[in-house]
Design an enzyme around this catalytic site. Structure first.
Site, short mmCIF file in Angstrom:
data_model
loop_
_atom_site.label_atom_id
_atom_site.label_comp_id
_atom_site.label_asym_id
_atom_site.label_seq_id
_atom_site.Cartn_x
_atom_site.Cartn_y
_atom_site.Cartn_z
N HIS A 18 54.45 -76.45 -42.29
CA HIS A 18 55.21 -76.34 -43.54
C HIS A 18 56.27 -77.45 -43.62
O HIS A 18 56.50 -78.03 -44.69
CB HIS A 18 55.93 -74.99 -43.62
CG HIS A 18 55.02 -73.81 -43.76
ND1 HIS A 18 54.91 -72.83 -42.82
CD2 HIS A 18 54.17 -73.46 -44.76
CE1 HIS A 18 54.04 -71.92 -43.22
NE2 HIS A 18 53.57 -72.27 -44.40
N GLN A 45 41.84 -73.93 -51.80
CA GLN A 45 43.04 -73.61 -52.60
C GLN A 45 43.56 -74.87 -53.28
O GLN A 45 43.92 -74.86 -54.46
CB GLN A 45 44.10 -73.02 -51.68
CG GLN A 45 45.47 -72.89 -52.34
CD GLN A 45 46.46 -72.15 -51.47
OE1 GLN A 45 46.44 -70.92 -51.43
NE2 GLN A 45 47.34 -72.86 -50.79
O1 PAF Z 1 49.11 -71.31 -49.18
C1 PAF Z 1 49.91 -70.36 -49.31
O2 PAF Z 1 50.79 -70.13 -48.47
C2 PAF Z 1 49.78 -69.47 -50.53
O3 PAF Z 1 48.47 -69.28 -50.89
C3 PAF Z 1 50.63 -69.95 -51.72
C4 PAF Z 1 50.13 -71.29 -52.24
C5 PAF Z 1 52.08 -70.06 -51.32
C6 PAF Z 1 50.52 -68.95 -52.87
O4 PAF Z 1 50.98 -67.70 -52.49
#
Ligand code: PAF
Length: 280
Positions: free
Chosen positions: A37, A153
């Site tokens: 992150h 995603q």
């Molecule tokens: O990747 C993630 O942590 C989640 O899918 C997100 C993009 C924060 C949406 O809840």
């Protein structure tokens, strides 16, 4: 560091910076923050003047109640990590703020969301597109950064941002890995020490796939068999899928080419890990 818990507060904060001519960057997360992150935060900083991190475990995108209940939520540690990394604002709403009584509107993704993770986890991407739209609307960013570990995603969100004229640059960042190759993930902390050791079979399987392709194997079934054998050899791992797909359409390929991507999901007890490798 500003900590906002309502969309109105976050929009006011963001507007202040936009009016002052600053670019606003957004890193959406579900918390349990790790170095992966923080690599997204560092990248957001390269694309923007101020960086917002959102922390919200989104109930709409979980299709298993136990997975939602067990998802780690170390909010105090997360805030500390954000402070230490110079994050400018955190948005950490509660579920009742995001989805108050009467909430009924969703963002429906298209066919990119029907395959792979979408086929295994019905409704997952509809939950993701809905929450990400709400986060975008509250944060009003110029740019948003997502990890490539969640390859599908990223594709679904890119499509959504383009289709709905959101005017937000969607940036994808390469997966950050532990020294032994395991992709960093908040779910890793739910693995027992034995499962954590066994989980190296996931990147090892993708390495075997890449090696096979580098050695000239092009038949997708043959490549998959090589990767699957690595996971099957690990007693604590339960293979779910390993597929070779086109990186743009996410449709299965029969012959590997430079646009192909290997995507996999493997279970360790009740923890499901995903990973992928670009084969180009
Ligand atoms: O990747 C993630 O942590 C989640 O899918 C997100 C993009 C924060 C949406 O809840």
């Amino acid at each position: 560091m500003e900590v906002c818990t309502t969309p109105a507060d976050l929009s006011t904060w963001s507007d202040r910076h936009r009016v002052a001519g600053r670019r606003v960057g957004l890193v959406p997360t579900m918390g349990a923050l790790h170095d992966g992150h923080m690599a997204l935060v560092a990248d957001a900083r390269r694309h923007a003047d101020v960086v917002i991190v959102t922390i919200f475990v989104n109930p709409l995108q979980f299709n298993r109640p136990d997975d939602f209940a067990n998802y780690p939520r170390p909010i105090d540690d997360d805030l500390e990590i954000c402070r230490a990394h110079g994050v400018d604002a955190v948005y950490a709403p509660v579920a009742a703020t995001m989805y108050p009584d009467g909430f009924q509107t969703h963002v429906e993704p298209g066919s990119l969301a029907d395959v792979l993770e979408g086929a295994q986890r019905p409704g997952h991407f509809r939950g993701v597109t809905t929450v990400v739209t709400k986060l975008f609307n509250a944060a009003r960013p110029h740019v948003a950064v997502f990890g490539q570990k969640d390859f599908q995603q990223l594709a679904v969100i890119r499509r959504m941002a383009a289709d709905l004229d959101m005017g937000i640059d969607i940036v994808g960042m390469p997966t950050v890995r532990e020294p032994d190759g395991l992709a960093m993930s908040s779910r890793n902390r739910r693995l027992s020490p034995e499962q954590r050791a066994a989980a190296v079979c996931v990147p090892a399987s993708l390495r075997a796939v890449r090696d096979a392709v580098a050695a000239g194997v092009r038949d997708a079934e043959a490549v998959v068999a090589v990767g699957r054998a690595v996971v099957d050899a690990e007693p604590l791992a339960r293979f779910e899928h390993l597929e070779l797909v086109d990186g743009d359409t996410l449709q299965p390929v029969t012959v590997v080419d430079e646009r192909s991507v290997a995507v996999t999901a493997v279970w360790f007890g009740d923890v499901r890990l995903i990973d992928n490798a670009l084969l180009g």
